[in-house]
Design a protein around this motif. Sequence first.
Motif, PDB file in Angstrom:
ATOM      1  N   ILE A 180      -5.717   4.085 -12.830  1.00 12.53           N
ATOM      2  CA  ILE A 180      -4.459   4.150 -13.576  1.00 12.53           C
ATOM      3  C   ILE A 180      -4.735   3.810 -15.028  1.00 12.53           C
ATOM      4  O   ILE A 180      -5.239   2.722 -15.353  1.00 12.53           O
ATOM      5  N   ALA A 181      -4.397   4.718 -15.920  1.00 12.86           N
ATOM      6  CA  ALA A 181      -4.750   4.548 -17.332  1.00 12.86           C
ATOM      7  C   ALA A 181      -3.904   3.468 -18.010  1.00 12.86           C
ATOM      8  O   ALA A 181      -4.430   2.628 -18.740  1.00 12.86           O
ATOM      9  N   GLU A 182      -2.590   3.491 -17.792  1.00 13.88           N
ATOM     10  CA  GLU A 182      -1.702   2.561 -18.481  1.00 13.88           C
ATOM     11  C   GLU A 182      -1.737   1.177 -17.824  1.00 13.88           C
ATOM     12  O   GLU A 182      -1.575   1.038 -16.620  1.00 13.88           O
ATOM     13  N   THR A 183      -1.945   0.161 -18.684  1.00 11.33           N
ATOM     14  CA  THR A 183      -2.031  -1.219 -18.194  1.00 11.33           C
ATOM     15  C   THR A 183      -0.726  -1.668 -17.558  1.00 11.33           C
ATOM     16  O   THR A 183      -0.732  -2.370 -16.537  1.00 11.33           O
ATOM     17  N   SER A 184       0.411  -1.289 -18.129  1.00 12.90           N
ATOM     18  CA  SER A 184       1.709  -1.698 -17.598  1.00 12.90           C
ATOM     19  C   SER A 184       1.939  -1.158 -16.192  1.00 12.90           C
ATOM     20  O   SER A 184       2.440  -1.864 -15.308  1.00 12.90           O
ATOM     21  N   GLU A 185       1.545   0.108 -15.961  1.00 12.37           N
ATOM     22  CA  GLU A 185       1.678   0.714 -14.637  1.00 12.37           C
ATOM     23  C   GLU A 185       0.748   0.049 -13.639  1.00 12.37           C
ATOM     24  O   GLU A 185       1.090  -0.152 -12.469  1.00 12.37           O
ATOM     25  N   ARG A 186      -0.440  -0.302 -14.117  1.00  6.96           N
ATOM     26  CA  ARG A 186      -1.418  -0.970 -13.247  1.00  6.96           C
ATOM     27  C   ARG A 186      -0.904  -2.343 -12.825  1.00  6.96           C
ATOM     28  O   ARG A 186      -0.992  -2.722 -11.645  1.00  6.96           O
ATOM     29  N   LEU A 187      -0.343  -3.091 -13.776  1.00  7.63           N
ATOM     30  CA  LEU A 187       0.194  -4.418 -13.465  1.00  7.63           C
ATOM     31  C   LEU A 187       1.396  -4.324 -12.529  1.00  7.63           C
ATOM     32  O   LEU A 187       1.568  -5.160 -11.639  1.00  7.63           O
ATOM     33  N   LYS A 188       2.215  -3.295 -12.719  1.00  7.69           N
ATOM     34  CA  LYS A 188       3.376  -3.099 -11.848  1.00  7.69           C
ATOM     35  C   LYS A 188       2.937  -2.823 -10.421  1.00  7.69           C
ATOM     36  O   LYS A 188       3.519  -3.353  -9.463  1.00  7.69           O
ATOM     37  N   ALA A 189       1.900  -2.008 -10.267  1.00  9.90           N
ATOM     38  CA  ALA A 189       1.383  -1.707  -8.928  1.00  9.90           C
ATOM     39  C   ALA A 189       0.754  -2.947  -8.294  1.00  9.90           C
ATOM     40  O   ALA A 189       0.919  -3.200  -7.093  1.00  9.90           O
ATOM     41  N   MET A 190       0.025  -3.724  -9.115  1.00  6.24           N
ATOM     42  CA  MET A 190      -0.596  -4.949  -8.606  1.00  6.24           C
ATOM     43  C   MET A 190       0.449  -5.965  -8.154  1.00  6.24           C
ATOM     44  O   MET A 190       0.245  -6.687  -7.176  1.00  6.24           O
ATOM     45  N   LYS A 191       1.581  -6.000  -8.864  1.00  5.80           N
ATOM     46  CA  LYS A 191       2.630  -6.957  -8.540  1.00  5.80           C
ATOM     47  C   LYS A 191       3.193  -6.720  -7.145  1.00  5.80           C
ATOM     48  O   LYS A 191       3.588  -7.668  -6.454  1.00  5.80           O
TER      49      LYS A 191
ATOM     50  N   VAL B 153      -0.284  -4.251   9.248  1.00  2.87           N
ATOM     51  CA  VAL B 153       0.605  -3.112   9.015  1.00  2.87           C
ATOM     52  C   VAL B 153       1.134  -3.127   7.580  1.00  2.87           C
ATOM     53  O   VAL B 153       1.219  -2.084   6.923  1.00  2.87           O
ATOM     54  N   LEU B 154       1.467  -4.304   7.080  1.00  2.00           N
ATOM     55  CA  LEU B 154       1.958  -4.421   5.708  1.00  2.00           C
ATOM     56  C   LEU B 154       0.885  -4.036   4.693  1.00  2.00           C
ATOM     57  O   LEU B 154       1.190  -3.464   3.640  1.00  2.00           O
ATOM     58  N   SER B 155      -0.376  -4.346   5.003  1.00  2.72           N
ATOM     59  CA  SER B 155      -1.464  -3.948   4.094  1.00  2.72           C
ATOM     60  C   SER B 155      -1.618  -2.425   4.097  1.00  2.72           C
ATOM     61  O   SER B 155      -1.885  -1.821   3.048  1.00  2.72           O
ATOM     62  N   TYR B 156      -1.433  -1.794   5.261  1.00  2.41           N
ATOM     63  CA  TYR B 156      -1.477  -0.333   5.343  1.00  2.41           C
ATOM     64  C   TYR B 156      -0.338   0.280   4.533  1.00  2.41           C
ATOM     65  O   TYR B 156      -0.532   1.295   3.836  1.00  2.41           O
ATOM     66  N   ASP B 157       0.835  -0.350   4.591  1.00  2.88           N
ATOM     67  CA  ASP B 157       1.984   0.124   3.817  1.00  2.88           C
ATOM     68  C   ASP B 157       1.675   0.091   2.323  1.00  2.88           C
ATOM     69  O   ASP B 157       1.956   1.047   1.590  1.00  2.88           O
ATOM     70  N   ARG B 158       1.072  -1.007   1.852  1.00  2.08           N
ATOM     71  CA  ARG B 158       0.714  -1.118   0.426  1.00  2.08           C
ATOM     72  C   ARG B 158      -0.359  -0.094   0.052  1.00  2.08           C
ATOM     73  O   ARG B 158      -0.333   0.475  -1.044  1.00  2.08           O
ATOM     74  N   TYR B 159      -1.303   0.127   0.961  1.00  2.00           N
ATOM     75  CA  TYR B 159      -2.382   1.094   0.707  1.00  2.00           C
ATOM     76  C   TYR B 159      -1.820   2.500   0.496  1.00  2.00           C
ATOM     77  O   TYR B 159      -2.170   3.174  -0.475  1.00  2.00           O
ATOM     78  N   VAL B 160      -0.930   2.921   1.396  1.00  2.00           N
ATOM     79  CA  VAL B 160      -0.342   4.264   1.276  1.00  2.00           C
ATOM     80  C   VAL B 160       0.521   4.364   0.024  1.00  2.00           C
ATOM     81  O   VAL B 160       0.492   5.372  -0.696  1.00  2.00           O
ATOM     82  N   ALA B 161       1.304   3.307  -0.269  1.00  2.00           N
ATOM     83  CA  ALA B 161       2.206   3.329  -1.421  1.00  2.00           C
ATOM     84  C   ALA B 161       1.456   3.471  -2.738  1.00  2.00           C
ATOM     85  O   ALA B 161       1.932   4.142  -3.666  1.00  2.00           O
ATOM     86  N   ILE B 162       0.274   2.858  -2.832  1.00  2.00           N
ATOM     87  CA  ILE B 162      -0.472   2.887  -4.092  1.00  2.00           C
ATOM     88  C   ILE B 162      -1.467   4.041  -4.156  1.00  2.00           C
ATOM     89  O   ILE B 162      -1.610   4.691  -5.199  1.00  2.00           O
ATOM     90  N   CYS B 163      -2.124   4.324  -3.057  1.00  2.00           N
ATOM     91  CA  CYS B 163      -3.151   5.380  -3.068  1.00  2.00           C
ATOM     92  C   CYS B 163      -2.562   6.780  -2.862  1.00  2.00           C
ATOM     93  O   CYS B 163      -3.141   7.767  -3.318  1.00  2.00           O
ATOM     94  N   PHE B 164      -1.438   6.876  -2.150  1.00  2.00           N
ATOM     95  CA  PHE B 164      -0.804   8.175  -1.908  1.00  2.00           C
ATOM     96  C   PHE B 164       0.698   8.085  -2.202  1.00  2.00           C
ATOM     97  O   PHE B 164       1.530   8.300  -1.306  1.00  2.00           O
TER      98      PHE B 164
END
Length: 319
Positions: free
Chosen positions: A235-246, A124-135
Amino acid sequence: MRPLNSADFTNTTIVHPKFFFISGFASIPHTNYYYVFLCSVYAMTVLVNTFIMFMIYTDHCLHNPKYIPVFNLAVSDLCGSTAIIPQMIDTFLFKSHLISFEACLTNFFFVFLFINMQSFTLTVLSYDRYVAICFPLRYNEIVTNKSTLVITAVLWVFAGTANVIAVIFINRLSFCKSNVIDSYFCDPGPIHLLACNDNTPSSVINWTHPLLILWFPVLFITGTYILIAKALLKIAETSERLKAMKTCTSHLILVSVFYLPICITYAMGSTIHQNARMINMSLTTILPPLLNPIIYSLKTEEFTESIKKLYRRKKIHCR
């Protein structure tokens, strides 16, 4: 232990032993140190998970869809540890190796019920991360308190039903051989090896169970992270990408701690030594409940703020 008396056994008779003998860590040296470790881990697990549940329950800022699975994980971790660690300590430290047939089935039911829920909650937590990042723009629309509570309730019912079915099939087995369970708890795998009637239906359940609670969740989590990785590459900006990965790091650590040892043990099959298997599986069942709240909850910004607010309120009250 001597084999059970099979004189009265027929194809139409189901023979249940009065007791099972759990052999556990008897052949492993210096296990007393391991029991000290178990007591320490259990005490910390109870303390940390109770604190997590208390904070989520009392702080209304944490009453959101993200923390419903976290609360559920804390409940599963606490109850799962309680279902297995005190029983292990009583069995092996105080030499209470005998367990009644009914108590054995009860032990099996609750141990696997909470392990199932730990696995499902990580899904369920993986689904939460999926929706938060993809949608991200639709997150609050898709992931709501109601939908998360419904999913959690369905998973509890599913896990409970699956374990009831497994218990029913084990109850239909007949035991006319040894009553020694070569494990540290009422493990269905070794129990099936003791059956002397046709255990094909029960064996099917025994193989289906890991498929439902282990491999399907692993495949689902893997699939969500493949989609997350694709979204991150856009995601074009590296900082935004790293923030999402975190935001995914803590969950990935939980997934690795919970699933990797189990997957390795199942993959090695009979090639792994029985003692190594028991130690590995016991660590898999007792360490994640301690590490989960520390890794996933205590490091999040919202939870840290909640702790700070509680500390400030107590400080003002003391004055």
